[in-house]
Structures are given as C-alpha cells and as structure tokens.
Design an enzyme around this catalytic site. Structure first.
Site, short mmCIF file in Angstrom:
data_model
loop_
_atom_site.label_atom_id
_atom_site.label_comp_id
_atom_site.label_asym_id
_atom_site.label_seq_id
_atom_site.Cartn_x
_atom_site.Cartn_y
_atom_site.Cartn_z
N GLY A 1 7.25 11.12 3.33
CA GLY A 1 7.38 12.22 4.26
C GLY A 1 7.34 13.58 3.59
O GLY A 1 7.35 13.70 2.37
N GLU B 1 5.37 8.09 -0.83
CA GLU B 1 4.89 8.08 0.55
C GLU B 1 6.07 8.22 1.50
O GLU B 1 6.23 7.45 2.44
CB GLU B 1 4.14 6.76 0.82
CG GLU B 1 3.25 6.81 2.03
CD GLU B 1 2.65 5.46 2.36
OE1 GLU B 1 2.15 5.31 3.48
OE2 GLU B 1 2.67 4.56 1.52
N ALA C 1 4.13 14.92 15.54
CA ALA C 1 4.18 15.74 16.74
C ALA C 1 5.55 16.44 16.82
O ALA C 1 6.46 16.16 16.05
CB ALA C 1 3.96 14.87 17.97
N ARG D 1 0.27 -4.49 3.07
CA ARG D 1 -0.08 -5.51 4.05
C ARG D 1 -1.57 -5.52 4.38
O ARG D 1 -2.25 -4.49 4.30
CB ARG D 1 0.71 -5.28 5.35
CG ARG D 1 2.21 -5.27 5.14
CD ARG D 1 2.97 -5.16 6.45
NE ARG D 1 2.73 -3.90 7.16
CZ ARG D 1 3.39 -2.78 6.91
NH1 ARG D 1 4.29 -2.72 5.92
NH2 ARG D 1 3.14 -1.70 7.61
N GLU E 1 -12.03 -4.48 -29.46
CA GLU E 1 -13.00 -4.48 -30.56
C GLU E 1 -12.92 -5.79 -31.36
O GLU E 1 -13.95 -6.38 -31.72
CB GLU E 1 -12.74 -3.31 -31.51
CG GLU E 1 -12.80 -1.94 -30.83
CD GLU E 1 -11.45 -1.44 -30.37
OE1 GLU E 1 -11.15 -0.26 -30.59
OE2 GLU E 1 -10.67 -2.25 -29.79
N THR F 1 9.40 16.17 3.13
CA THR F 1 10.45 16.68 2.24
C THR F 1 10.33 16.06 0.85
O THR F 1 10.44 16.75 -0.17
CB THR F 1 11.85 16.40 2.83
OG1 THR F 1 11.91 16.98 4.13
CG2 THR F 1 12.93 17.00 1.95
#
Length: 356
Positions: free
Chosen positions: A272, A270, A166, A210, A55, A274
């Site tokens: 995993g 980030e 997987a 990256r 302001e 658990t």
C-alpha cells in the site's frame, strides 16, 4: 580488441546457461569456451554454493590442453580468491586460455581482481560485453554485494490519475487479470513479500503467489509484516505455507538487515501507499513496478504519499527500464537514479492497504 560476433553470441548463450543455476548467496554465472575460430568447445554454469564455478565446469569438459589458445566468455569477471574453490582466474591461466571476455566486474572485496590477474599473465581481457543484460540477471546479488542489503522492488497498482483506491477505500480490482497474473508471477520470483500492518488489518491478504485458478504456485515468498500493531491470530497470512516474519519497528533498514542475515536477497514490497512511500523516502528502493490502469478515480487515495520531496530539485528521478502492455493495463518498470549525496532517512510507520 572489441568483441566479435561469435563472442556476443557466446555471451548470450552464457547468460542463458547462468539461469540454470540456483538463486542464492552465490551469483548465477554461465561460461562458454570458444576455439580460435569461434566454435563452441565447452559450456558450463555454477550450480550453487560449494560447487565448481562456471569457468571450471566448462574447462572440466575438455581434454587436457584443449583450451590452449581458446577464448573464455563469462557473464561475471573470473574470481580471484581462494574460497570453497580455487581462483577461476588461475585455472584459466593454467589451462592456457588466450582471451577472456566477461560482462560485469566482480564487486566482491575478496573475489575481485580476476581481470587484472589475467592481464598480468598475458591473457587478452575484454570487459563490458552485454553488461546491461548481466546486471539485470544479477541485480539482487549485486545489490547485496554493493549495498549490503537485499534488493528491494516496490510495486503498486494505480489509476491513470495516480490513485491507488476509490474514495471509500476500495481497491480491488483497479487492474485487469493479466496484470494481476504478472504480479503473482513476480511474487513467486521473490524471496519475501512485505506488507504493513495496516494492509493486514484492512484487507487480510494471504501474501501468496497464486495461479489464475487460485492454486498456489510452486515457489512462495516468505511473508513479512512491518508495523507496531499486532497481527491477529486469525489473519490469513498465518496459514501461509511459509512462516511469516513480524517486525514491530519503523526502522526499515534494520528490517532489511535482518532479512539479509536470513539469506533473503529479493524483497517484494506490496503493502500500500504508506509502506511504499516509506521505502522510497528512505532511499531503499532498487526497482519500481507501476501497474497503470486506464481508469479515473479522483479523490485523495494517492498511490504514493509523502516521500520527502519538498521541492522539484529534490524529486526522486527514475530511469524507465521497460513499458509492457498487459491487457488494457500498462506495466512501467523504472530504476531509481542514485544520488551522490546518499539516501534519505525513513520516518513514519509503514501501514496501509493494497495486497492479497
């Protein structure tokens, strides 16, 4: 009086101006001064701690008396305290501004109350204009102010059937290149990226942001490793351009407190299933990024594990903020619905695989 179209346009402009300011301990704020007929007289934004507020920046570009009868459109309620600079509410009153429109209220204990002060001085005040947009812009800063801890984003990539890997543990790559590029862009926006020791030992991630060609982006998050297992000296993250922080603890709240003390406002988790599950279970998540790939994996490698939901009544409810298609994948951004009874305590040590 409801906001006019000129004021809505000015708020959009103020939000854009706010983003010119640096991310830091002070909020990014923009301001636009309008004439009585809706023409822009001046603009300003906050350039960081110790500099004039948005302001004041806008008012400084006007000749004395030029703001008399004008409208100030600001992304955050004008402050009402003496810090490194004086109260913006007082400056607006002294300038003769007739109306102030702001998006969201200032949550600070010392700085709040500017709207009331303006009203008491006879200034017409309107709040809530484009509040959602301003909240999204200031989400990390608001989390620090309201909860006294950094803003936590938890990210995972999963198959359509909810698996993070997987059956043999392989997880690179569930999602395609566009989704991975988006992840790295978001890493660069964070102050820190957090992984568990299980991830570090299993995948040896670099924890860097990256470009598509593998080169480092200009902005890099500080790597943070949580877990009681020592990180080898040969770990890739030891060569990170910013020094890594290590926490041999299960207390996620204590980790966040230390990160806040270090000036970190944006935490990107980030590490995993658990680690993600531990943050969710502890009620320490402010945003969820779920990258969903059109692939089926089956097996027991779930994207989330135990999050402390024994019955459907205890389900962690989310509000979907956006859904975006990235190549063949979908990105779902969701915000947790805060529970009145508070958060759930953390439990097990956060470890697992999943980042690079």
């Amino acid at each position: 009086m409801p906001a006019t179209q000129a004021e809505r346009d000015a708020m959009h402009r103020a939000l854009a101006l706010a983003q010119h300011g640096p991310r830091g301990v002070n909020p990014q704020v923009g301001a636009v001064i309008l004439s009585h007929d809706g023409e822009i007289l001046a603009e300003g934004w906050h350039r960081g701690a110790g500099t004039v507020h948005a302001e004041i920046d806008a008012l400084s570009k006007l000749a004395p008396g030029a703001a008399h009868g004008a409208t100030a459109v600001v992304t955050l309620e004008p402050c009402n305290h003496h810090g490194r600079t004086g109260p913006c509410s007082e400056a607006l009153i002294s300038a003769g501004v007739a109306r102030v429109v702001y998006a969201i209220a200032d949550p600070g204990e010392r700085s709040a109350g500017g709207g009331e002060r303006l009203s008491a001085a006879g200034v017409d005040v309107e709040s809530g204009l484009l509040a959602d947009d301003a909240t999204a812009l200031l989400a990390p800063w608001l989390t620090v102010q309201r909860l006294d801890r950094p803003h936590v984003t938890v990210k995972w990539a999963q198959s359509l059937d909810g698996r993070a890997a997987a059956s043999d543990g392989t997880s690179q790559w569930i999602t395609g290149p566009q989704a991975r590029a988006d992840v790295h862009r978001r890493r660069a926006l964070a102050d820190s990226i957090v992984a568990g020791t299980g991830t570090v030992l299993a995948d040896d991630p670099a924890l860097t942001a990256r470009a598509g060609d593998g080169s480092l982006l200009d902005q890099q998050p500080i790597p943070v490793v949580i877990g009681e297992t020592p990180t080898p000296d040969s770990a890739a993250l030891r060569s990170h351009p910013r020094g890594a922080l290590f926490y041999a603890t299960r207390d996620l709240g204590a980790v966040l407190e230390d990160l806040r003390q270090r000036g970190i406002q944006r935490v990107f988790v980030e590490g995993g299933p658990t680690l993600a599950s531990a943050f969710v279970r502890a009620g320490l998540v402010d945003e969820v990024l779920a990258y969903v790939a059109p692939v089926l994996l089956g097996g027991n490698r779930l994207a989330l594990g135990d999050i402390g939901v024994p019955t459907i009544d205890d389900a962690r409810r989310l509000t979907v903020s956006s859904v975006e298609r990235l190549g063949d994948d979908l990105l779902i951004v969701a915000l947790p619905v805060r529970r009145a009874q508070g958060t759930h305590p953390a439990a097990h040590s956060p470890t697992q695989q999943g980042v690079s």
